[in-house]
Design a protein around this motif. Structure first.
Motif, PDB file in Angstrom:
ATOM      1  N   ASP A  71      -4.428  -8.574  -6.925  1.00 20.14           N
ATOM      2  CA  ASP A  71      -4.943  -7.676  -5.897  1.00 20.14           C
ATOM      3  C   ASP A  71      -6.168  -8.336  -5.276  1.00 20.14           C
ATOM      4  O   ASP A  71      -7.247  -8.340  -5.867  1.00 20.14           O
ATOM      5  CB  ASP A  71      -5.318  -6.322  -6.513  1.00 20.14           C
ATOM      6  CG  ASP A  71      -5.773  -5.323  -5.461  1.00 20.14           C
ATOM      7  OD1 ASP A  71      -5.563  -5.582  -4.261  1.00 20.14           O
ATOM      8  OD2 ASP A  71      -6.348  -4.279  -5.840  1.00 20.14           O
TER       9      ASP A  71
ATOM     10  N   LYS B 267       0.846  -1.193   0.000  1.00 21.98           N
ATOM     11  CA  LYS B 267       0.000   0.000   0.000  1.00 21.98           C
ATOM     12  C   LYS B 267       0.879   1.239   0.000  1.00 21.98           C
ATOM     13  O   LYS B 267       1.980   1.235   0.536  1.00 21.98           O
ATOM     14  CB  LYS B 267      -0.918  -0.008   1.221  1.00 21.98           C
ATOM     15  CG  LYS B 267      -1.923  -1.142   1.213  1.00 21.98           C
ATOM     16  CD  LYS B 267      -2.841  -1.076   2.434  1.00 21.98           C
ATOM     17  CE  LYS B 267      -3.888  -2.189   2.381  1.00 21.98           C
ATOM     18  NZ  LYS B 267      -4.780  -2.148   3.551  1.00 21.98           N
ATOM     19  N   PRO B 268       0.411   2.347  -0.586  1.00 22.99           N
ATOM     20  CA  PRO B 268      -0.899   2.596  -1.187  1.00 22.99           C
ATOM     21  C   PRO B 268      -0.952   2.276  -2.683  1.00 22.99           C
ATOM     22  O   PRO B 268      -1.869   2.707  -3.358  1.00 22.99           O
ATOM     23  CB  PRO B 268      -1.094   4.092  -0.958  1.00 22.99           C
ATOM     24  CG  PRO B 268       0.291   4.646  -1.083  1.00 22.99           C
ATOM     25  CD  PRO B 268       1.217   3.594  -0.527  1.00 22.99           C
TER      26      PRO B 268
ATOM     27  N   GLN C  34      -1.150  -0.781  -4.093  1.00 22.81           N
ATOM     28  CA  GLN C  34      -1.501  -2.185  -4.270  1.00 22.81           C
ATOM     29  C   GLN C  34      -2.247  -2.447  -5.565  1.00 22.81           C
ATOM     30  O   GLN C  34      -2.259  -3.578  -6.067  1.00 22.81           O
ATOM     31  CB  GLN C  34      -2.335  -2.689  -3.079  1.00 22.81           C
ATOM     32  CG  GLN C  34      -3.725  -2.080  -2.979  1.00 22.81           C
ATOM     33  CD  GLN C  34      -3.750  -0.810  -2.165  1.00 22.81           C
ATOM     34  OE1 GLN C  34      -2.727  -0.146  -2.014  1.00 22.81           O
ATOM     35  NE2 GLN C  34      -4.916  -0.478  -1.620  1.00 22.81           N
TER      36      GLN C  34
END
Length: 278
Positions: free
Chosen positions: A118, A109-110, A112
């Motif tokens: 995912d 993250k952020p 991803q």
């Protein structure tokens, strides 16, 4: 009617021009390897591969969504096992076990959303690269099944249960293909309709900007019930997978003519206007 000029030589590099795709339609590609077809046929889903390319009329879909209402969509018949599975599996391992390829480690993250995998959704382009090459002549049964699972996953995640993730397909459906022969035990039709009805309901929200689900079913429903909207038709052909398969599905009779698409929404709204006074 021929859409081009009388002298085709004036169209330079026409073979590489995007208008060729518009006039002639997309390349249908090569037939699947018979070894793969055999496994797909076992699932009872091979008819879906017989549906020809039909361009979605987004204006028509929008018009139908504007007239959709919540409620009254329950009570679907379930012929077979309900499509209910696990969501907490280790999907990297499932992908490697059932498809033979393991996605790279996720991006933290952020960022991803840049990861190949995912959650349960994997980038379809990344997956396609691993199955782009034809099936080897001396392929093992395990490899043949991996190829078959890939094509079935694309069909289920990218067509029947399409979502708004954009360029990703869900690995959730792999668990119903282990073994592949188990797929025929499930009620895919009722599951696809339930998912489609849910997406249509979500799309009626005033703030909604996207829609998913098997939207081709909505378009074919309109073709079947509004005869004046139907594009050029032809007799059902034999299965697209193999000439020995039964006659193609109902949808194969529709060939969308691009100039005709422009008039569909006008006629559809006209018909609904008449029906509102009946």
């Amino acid at each position: 009617m021929d859409p081009g000029p009388s002298d085709g030589s004036v169209l330079t590099r026409q073979a590489e021009h995007r208008s060729t795709w518009i006039w002639d339609g997309p390349d249908e590609g090569e037939r699947l390897d018979p070894q793969i077809v055999r496994y797909i046929d076992e699932t009872g889903l091979s008819g879906l591969y017989g549906v020809p390319f039909i361009s979605l009329d987004h204006a028509l879909i929008t018009a139908l969504v504007e007239r959709w209402r919540y409620g009254g969509h329950d009570g679907l018949p379930v012929e077979g096992l309900p499509v209910i599975g696990k969501t907490n599996l280790i999907w990297e391992e499932e992908c490697e076990r059932l498809l033979g390829v393991k996605p790279p480690a996720p991006v933290p993250k952020p960022n991803q959303n840049k990861s190949v995998l995912d959650g349960t959704r994997i980038k379809s382009k990344w997956l396609a690269v691993h199955f782009r090459a034809p099936l080897p002549e001396n392929a093992s049964e395990d490899l043949v099944q991996q190829y078959a699972r890939y094509y079935l996953l694309e069909l289920l995640g990218g067509s029947l249960f399409m979502d708004t993730s954009g360029g990703r397909i869900s690995l959730l459906y792999l668990q119903f293909l282990d073994p592949i022969s188990d797929a025929k035990k499930y009620s895919w039709g009722s599951a696809a309709l339930a998912w489609l009805y849910r997406q249509l309901c979500n799309a009626t929200d005033l703030k909604a900007k996207h829609i998913s689900g098997a939207l081709l079913l909505v378009q074919l429903w309109a073709f079947a019930r509004f005869p004046h909207m139907v594009p050029k038709m032809k007799e059902p052909l034999q299965g697209a997978l193999d000439p020995e398969l039964p006659l193609g599905p109902h949808a194969i009779r529709y060939i969308l003519l691009y100039p005709y698409c422009v008039t569909i929404l006008v006629w559809f709204n006209y018909t609904l206007g008449i029906m509102s006074f009946m």
